[in-house]
Design a protein around this motif. Structure first.
Motif, PDB file in Angstrom:
ATOM      1  N   ALA A  58      55.333   7.129  56.907  1.00 13.72           N
ATOM      2  CA  ALA A  58      54.414   7.925  57.685  1.00 13.72           C
ATOM      3  C   ALA A  58      55.287   8.716  58.792  1.00 13.72           C
ATOM      4  O   ALA A  58      55.081  10.049  59.047  1.00 13.72           O
ATOM      5  N   ILE A  59      56.299   8.129  59.430  1.00 12.08           N
ATOM      6  CA  ILE A  59      57.057   8.818  60.330  1.00 12.08           C
ATOM      7  C   ILE A  59      58.347   9.556  59.784  1.00 12.08           C
ATOM      8  O   ILE A  59      58.996  10.471  60.598  1.00 12.08           O
ATOM      9  N   SER A  60      58.434   9.248  58.500  1.00 18.56           N
ATOM     10  CA  SER A  60      59.484  10.107  57.762  1.00 18.56           C
ATOM     11  C   SER A  60      59.139  11.602  57.521  1.00 18.56           C
ATOM     12  O   SER A  60      60.170  12.235  56.950  1.00 18.56           O
ATOM     13  N   HIS A  61      58.041  11.924  57.430  1.00 20.51           N
ATOM     14  CA  HIS A  61      57.331  13.252  57.447  1.00 20.51           C
ATOM     15  C   HIS A  61      57.839  14.363  58.550  1.00 20.51           C
ATOM     16  O   HIS A  61      57.989  13.910  59.893  1.00 20.51           O
ATOM     17  N   PRO A  62      58.655  15.139  58.110  1.00 23.12           N
ATOM     18  CA  PRO A  62      59.538  15.936  59.225  1.00 23.12           C
ATOM     19  C   PRO A  62      58.730  16.572  60.208  1.00 23.12           C
ATOM     20  O   PRO A  62      59.139  16.548  61.229  1.00 23.12           O
ATOM     21  N   LEU A  63      57.336  17.119  59.920  1.00 25.42           N
ATOM     22  CA  LEU A  63      56.684  17.484  61.166  1.00 25.42           C
ATOM     23  C   LEU A  63      56.037  16.376  61.849  1.00 25.42           C
ATOM     24  O   LEU A  63      56.037  16.529  63.164  1.00 25.42           O
ATOM     25  N   ARG A  64      55.860  15.099  61.363  1.00 20.97           N
ATOM     26  CA  ARG A  64      55.450  14.042  62.120  1.00 20.97           C
ATOM     27  C   ARG A  64      56.536  13.793  63.226  1.00 20.97           C
ATOM     28  O   ARG A  64      56.213  13.181  64.166  1.00 20.97           O
ATOM     29  N   MET A  65      57.768  13.576  62.614  1.00 19.27           N
ATOM     30  CA  MET A  65      58.716  13.312  63.527  1.00 19.27           C
ATOM     31  C   MET A  65      58.989  14.223  64.585  1.00 19.27           C
ATOM     32  O   MET A  65      59.177  13.835  65.748  1.00 19.27           O
ATOM     33  N   ARG A  66      58.951  15.557  64.539  1.00 27.58           N
ATOM     34  CA  ARG A  66      58.913  16.638  65.434  1.00 27.58           C
ATOM     35  C   ARG A  66      57.648  16.356  66.292  1.00 27.58           C
ATOM     36  O   ARG A  66      57.947  16.241  67.587  1.00 27.58           O
ATOM     37  N   LEU A  67      56.441  16.116  65.882  1.00 26.72           N
ATOM     38  CA  LEU A  67      55.238  15.848  66.777  1.00 26.72           C
ATOM     39  C   LEU A  67      55.638  14.708  67.552  1.00 26.72           C
ATOM     40  O   LEU A  67      55.287  14.432  68.767  1.00 26.72           O
ATOM     41  N   TYR A  68      56.105  13.470  67.015  1.00 29.59           N
ATOM     42  CA  TYR A  68      56.291  12.264  67.684  1.00 29.59           C
ATOM     43  C   TYR A  68      57.271  12.645  68.837  1.00 29.59           C
ATOM     44  O   TYR A  68      57.186  12.161  70.009  1.00 29.59           O
ATOM     45  N   ARG A  69      58.404  13.166  68.342  1.00 25.38           N
ATOM     46  CA  ARG A  69      59.448  13.433  69.475  1.00 25.38           C
ATOM     47  C   ARG A  69      58.974  14.437  70.528  1.00 25.38           C
ATOM     48  O   ARG A  69      58.956  14.207  71.824  1.00 25.38           O
ATOM     49  N   ALA A  70      58.298  15.452  70.278  1.00 24.98           N
ATOM     50  CA  ALA A  70      57.336  16.216  71.150  1.00 24.98           C
ATOM     51  C   ALA A  70      56.504  15.470  72.031  1.00 24.98           C
ATOM     52  O   ALA A  70      56.558  15.628  73.335  1.00 24.98           O
ATOM     53  N   LEU A  71      55.608  14.501  71.490  1.00 22.12           N
ATOM     54  CA  LEU A  71      54.882  13.646  72.467  1.00 22.12           C
ATOM     55  C   LEU A  71      55.488  12.590  73.174  1.00 22.12           C
ATOM     56  O   LEU A  71      55.047  12.419  74.261  1.00 22.12           O
ATOM     57  N   PHE A  72      56.495  12.228  72.694  1.00 22.01           N
ATOM     58  CA  PHE A  72      57.473  11.199  73.577  1.00 22.01           C
ATOM     59  C   PHE A  72      57.992  11.936  74.804  1.00 22.01           C
ATOM     60  O   PHE A  72      58.091  11.445  75.783  1.00 22.01           O
TER      61      PHE A  72
END
Length: 195
Positions: free
Chosen positions: A17-31
């Motif tokens: 789930a976290i390995s998807h490039p867009l999801r990681m970008r979203l996680y980073r932006a949310l963090f």
């Protein structure tokens, strides 16, 4: 953020789930944002709100993010926040599990690409930053000869130091001291290599 600890990712579903490039970008932006809506995050990553909402729900399904308290009176807005202080993935959790190891390797490569892109963007935009920020930025390489135990200890010390600065910054922001603050990326790698 419900947990002040790093979330240790040990299962294949969460790692994928976290390995998807867009999801990681979203996680980073949310963090970085601490809390945000899908609309706010969509603006940051330049993607459709519906696509961002879908990927946020996938991150939530795996407990990586969670709903946050509403930050506005608009009851239609759904606010999100990270569910932990950060994420950690450890090699020892993947031993004997080839599929998990392969997913961990893919995650590491994707992260490396995104981190490199962040640094490349800074280099391209360097002259748009003030002299103070250009002087404060750093790029260094050290090549010590260490044992595995010494490298592990070094990593722990660096992590504690970075956490100290992050917590000080969060406390200052909570007290309203936001002037002069910018998002800062600190990427550390420590690994053995042979010439």
């Amino acid at each position: 953020m419900s947990s002040s600890e790093n979330r240790r990712v040990t299962d294949l579903g969460t790692l994928k789930a976290i390995s998807h490039p867009l999801r990681m970008r979203l996680y980073r932006a949310l963090f970085v944002a601490r809390t945000a809506t899908a609309s706010q995050l969509a603006d940051q990553v330049d993607e459709a709100v519906s696509l961002v909402s879908y990927h946020l729900r996938k991150l939530a399904e795996h407990g990586l993010i969670e709903e946050a308290e509403a930050q506005s009176a608009d009851g239609r807005e759904r606010w999100w926040q990270p569910s932990s202080y950060g994420l950690s993935i450890h090699g020892e959790d993947m031993r004997g599990a080839p599929e998990l190891q392969a997913a961990g390797d893919a995650f590491g490569r994707m992260l490396d690409e995104q981190r490199t892109e962040l640094h490349r963007r800074f280099l391209d935009e360097r002259l748009t930053w003030s002299e103070e920020w250009r002087s404060a930025s750093l790029s260094a390489e050290w090549l010590p000869r260490l044992t595995a135990a010494e490298l592990s200890a070094l990593g722990e010390e660096l992590q504690q130091l970075l956490m100290k600065y992050d917590q000080q910054a969060r406390a200052a922001e909570a007290a309203g001291e936001t002037e002069g603050r910018e998002n800062v990326a600190v990427h550390l790698f420590g690994f053995p290599y042979r010439s």
